[in-house]
Structures are given as structure tokens and as C-alpha cells.
Design an enzyme around this catalytic site. Structure first.
Site, PDB file in Angstrom:
ATOM      1  N   VAL A  14       0.868  -1.198  -0.150  1.00 33.15           N
ATOM      2  CA  VAL A  14       0.034  -0.122  -0.100  1.00 33.15           C
ATOM      3  C   VAL A  14       0.878   0.965   0.259  1.00 33.15           C
ATOM      4  O   VAL A  14       0.409   2.463   0.075  1.00 33.15           O
ATOM      5  CB  VAL A  14      -1.039   0.093   1.306  1.00 33.15           C
ATOM      6  CG1 VAL A  14      -1.981  -1.120   1.131  1.00 33.15           C
ATOM      7  CG2 VAL A  14      -0.231  -0.225   2.596  1.00 33.15           C
ATOM      8  N   GLY A  15       2.081   1.013  -0.193  1.00 38.40           N
ATOM      9  CA  GLY A  15       2.928   2.038  -0.024  1.00 38.40           C
ATOM     10  C   GLY A  15       3.693   2.615   1.311  1.00 38.40           C
ATOM     11  O   GLY A  15       3.995   3.925   1.385  1.00 38.40           O
ATOM     12  N   LYS A  16       3.694   1.710   2.098  1.00 35.06           N
ATOM     13  CA  LYS A  16       4.585   2.091   3.303  1.00 35.06           C
ATOM     14  C   LYS A  16       5.818   2.700   3.263  1.00 35.06           C
ATOM     15  O   LYS A  16       6.213   3.525   4.025  1.00 35.06           O
ATOM     16  CB  LYS A  16       4.422   0.819   4.179  1.00 35.06           C
ATOM     17  CG  LYS A  16       3.280   0.489   4.752  1.00 35.06           C
ATOM     18  CD  LYS A  16       3.654  -0.799   6.091  1.00 35.06           C
ATOM     19  CE  LYS A  16       4.663  -1.942   5.452  1.00 35.06           C
ATOM     20  NZ  LYS A  16       4.017  -2.946   4.627  1.00 35.06           N
ATOM     21  N   LYS A  38      13.596  -1.887  10.153  1.00 41.59           N
ATOM     22  CA  LYS A  38      12.962  -2.675   9.433  1.00 41.59           C
ATOM     23  C   LYS A  38      13.065  -4.261  10.043  1.00 41.59           C
ATOM     24  O   LYS A  38      14.118  -5.048   9.759  1.00 41.59           O
ATOM     25  CB  LYS A  38      13.045  -2.876   7.724  1.00 41.59           C
ATOM     26  CG  LYS A  38      12.360  -3.827   7.144  1.00 41.59           C
ATOM     27  CD  LYS A  38      11.145  -3.130   6.514  1.00 41.59           C
ATOM     28  CE  LYS A  38      10.284  -4.374   5.659  1.00 41.59           C
ATOM     29  NZ  LYS A  38       9.072  -3.737   5.315  1.00 41.59           N
ATOM     30  N   ASP A  47      13.539  -2.285   0.945  1.00 47.06           N
ATOM     31  CA  ASP A  47      13.039  -1.357   1.794  1.00 47.06           C
ATOM     32  C   ASP A  47      13.877  -0.923   2.608  1.00 47.06           C
ATOM     33  O   ASP A  47      13.932   0.261   2.906  1.00 47.06           O
ATOM     34  CB  ASP A  47      11.839  -1.904   2.501  1.00 47.06           C
ATOM     35  CG  ASP A  47      10.602  -2.506   1.730  1.00 47.06           C
ATOM     36  OD1 ASP A  47      10.358  -1.982   0.421  1.00 47.06           O
ATOM     37  OD2 ASP A  47       9.440  -2.666   2.498  1.00 47.06           O
ATOM     38  N   GLU A 108       9.554   0.535   9.943  1.00 46.26           N
ATOM     39  CA  GLU A 108       8.551   0.126   8.960  1.00 46.26           C
ATOM     40  C   GLU A 108       8.305  -1.413   9.393  1.00 46.26           C
ATOM     41  O   GLU A 108       9.078  -2.253   9.224  1.00 46.26           O
ATOM     42  CB  GLU A 108       9.029   0.201   7.448  1.00 46.26           C
ATOM     43  CG  GLU A 108       7.864  -0.202   6.397  1.00 46.26           C
ATOM     44  CD  GLU A 108       8.535  -0.331   5.040  1.00 46.26           C
ATOM     45  OE1 GLU A 108       9.879   0.014   4.983  1.00 46.26           O
ATOM     46  OE2 GLU A 108       7.823  -0.867   4.312  1.00 46.26           O
ATOM     47  N   GLY A 109       7.049  -1.732   9.467  1.00 47.06           N
ATOM     48  CA  GLY A 109       6.699  -3.140   9.617  1.00 47.06           C
ATOM     49  C   GLY A 109       6.702  -3.747   8.254  1.00 47.06           C
ATOM     50  O   GLY A 109       7.058  -3.506   7.432  1.00 47.06           O
ATOM     51  N   ALA A 110       6.107  -5.124   8.457  1.00 49.06           N
ATOM     52  CA  ALA A 110       6.052  -5.944   7.247  1.00 49.06           C
ATOM     53  C   ALA A 110       4.585  -6.332   7.089  1.00 49.06           C
ATOM     54  O   ALA A 110       4.012  -6.953   7.989  1.00 49.06           O
ATOM     55  CB  ALA A 110       6.866  -7.179   7.367  1.00 49.06           C
ATOM     56  N   GLY A 111       3.906  -5.891   5.873  1.00 48.65           N
ATOM     57  CA  GLY A 111       2.545  -6.234   5.529  1.00 48.65           C
ATOM     58  C   GLY A 111       1.688  -5.211   6.333  1.00 48.65           C
ATOM     59  O   GLY A 111       1.990  -4.282   6.438  1.00 48.65           O
TER      60      GLY A 111
END
Ligand SMILES: [Mg+2]
Length: 222
Positions: A14-16, A38, A47, A108-111
Site C-alpha cells: 500500500v506504499g509504506k 525494518k 525497503d 517500517e513493519g511488514a505487511g
């Protein structure tokens, strides 16, 4: 506890990363010593590399993302496919290098928010353990209001603080199509306005495709 934010999403893709990079750049421009983290990545470390570059290459890329698994699927399944497992303790311990010598950290998380990071550990669980408020990212396309309100409501029900919402334009939009209410441009801008009204006083921004900055500008780390 570290100062900072945890960038999560209503879903994957979604563009994180674009939002996290824009937030990091704004902090760097303001003279903030910003760390980037991350906790786990699958597929590749792209990322993490983008975050690292935006922050001015602090520490090492391995410290930005200590756990990378090859298959571009959920971290626990990707780790299993590689014959190992996600180190659940390392997900939170990996933040430690970024809590010394930095003013703030952007994670930044994942998913999506409830996507698994390890067996029995979701992004929501880790954000709670790290004590960081969320920036909820959704793709700026039809459905953004429903997806975003569902995620923000669920986050708050879990006791997680939400610092901001950002709609991220993951594809190029024709900005000449302002008059058509069904154009992607109008949907995105109308969704942003509706969310800002529904979630006030929460800041709700939009990051245009390949733009450098979120509009309107806001500070999420204070
Ligand atoms: Mg990403």
C-alpha cells in the site's frame, strides 16, 4: 523507550516504504538524527536499503534489517521455506542499536497491522512491545476510507496510539482529470478529506506518486 513511529499498513503493497522514506527525509531536513529499522523483510532488503539511504546511511544495512528471508511471502512462512524460523526476540531487540545516539527512529513493519512477523507475533504486537505510535498507510485508491477506518479502529481497540494516516499513491495519476469524480485523482483527494474529517484532529496526509513530501506537511515525532 525510543522516540519514534511505527509505519504500518492496511495491507501489504500500500506504499509504506515511500511514506517511511518521506518521513525520514523530513526529519533529516529538520536536523533530527534519525535511525531506521525494518524488523524483518522477505524477498529482498530493498525497503531497508531505501530507508538507510534516506537516513544518510547510519550504522549498517544489517542493523537496519537484521532478518531477511528469500521467498516474498509472509516472514514466518518464508523463514520456514528456508528451513529456519524468524527470531522473534530479535524483532524487538534489533531496535536497541537505534536507541543510542539517535533522536528518533522510524520503523517500517511488514505487511498490514495484523500480518504475522513471526509465529504468534503480529505487527500490532511488535508496535505495542516497542511502545511506538503508528502511522497507518493505505493506498490512495477506491476503498481507502473503509480500509483506513477499519485499521485505525482496530489499532485503538488494541491500545495502540495512532499518530497519523497517510494515503500513498502507488501508481501515477493523471492530475488533469480533476473534474471527473470517478478519476483516481479525485477519489484519492476526496478520500483524504473525508478521512481528515472523520479522524480529526489526527493528521491525514497524502503522498503523491514519486513525490518527495507528504501534503499537508506534519510532524509525527515530537
Ligand atoms: Mg515496504
Amino acid at each position: 523507550m525510543a522516540r519514534g513511529i511505527f509505519v504500518t499498513g492496511t495491507d501489504t503493497d500500500v506504499g509504506k516504504t515511500a511514506v517511511a522514506v518521506a518521513l525520514v527525509r523530513r526529519l533529516v531536513a529538520a536536523g533530527v538524527r534519525v535511525g531506521v529499522y525494518k524488523p524483518v523483510a522477505t524477498g529482498n532488503a530493498a525497503d531497508a536499503a531505501a530507508l538507510w539511504e534516506a537516513a544518510g546511511r547510519p550504522l549498517t544495512l544489517d542493523q537496519v534489517c537484521p532478518q531477511v528471508f528469500p521467498a516474498a511471502i509472509s516472514p514466518p512462512r518464508s523463514a520456514a521455506a528456508a528451513g529456519t524460523e524468524v527470531d522473534a526476540a530479535l524483532l524487538s531487540r534489533g531496535l536497541e542499536p537505534w536507541t543510542r545516539g539517535f533522536d528518533a527512529v522510524v520503523v517500517e513493519g511488514a505487511g498490514g497491522l495484523f500480518s504475522p512477523l513471526a509465529d504468534g507475533v503480529s505487527n500490532a504486537d511488535l508496535a505495542g512491545m516497542l511502545g511506538l505510535p503508528l502511522v497507518v498507510v493505505d493506498a490512495a485508491r477506491l476503498g481507502a476510507i473503509g480500509r483506513t477506518l477499519a485499521t485505525v479502529t482496530a489499532a485503538r481497540a488494541r491500545g495502540l496510539a495512532v499518530a497519523a494516516v497517510v494515503l500513498s499513491q502507488t501508481t501515477w495519476l493523471d492530475e488533469k482529470a480533476h473534474a471527473d469524480p470517478a478519476s483516481p485523482w479525485r477519489i484519492a483527494h476526496d478520500s483524504r478529506a473525508d478521512l481528515a474529517a472523520a479522524l480529526a484532529p489526527l493528521p491525514v496526509g497524502m503522498l503523491a506518486h514519486r513525490a518527495g513530501a507528504i501534503e499537508p506537511p506534519f510532524d509525527v515525532v515530537r
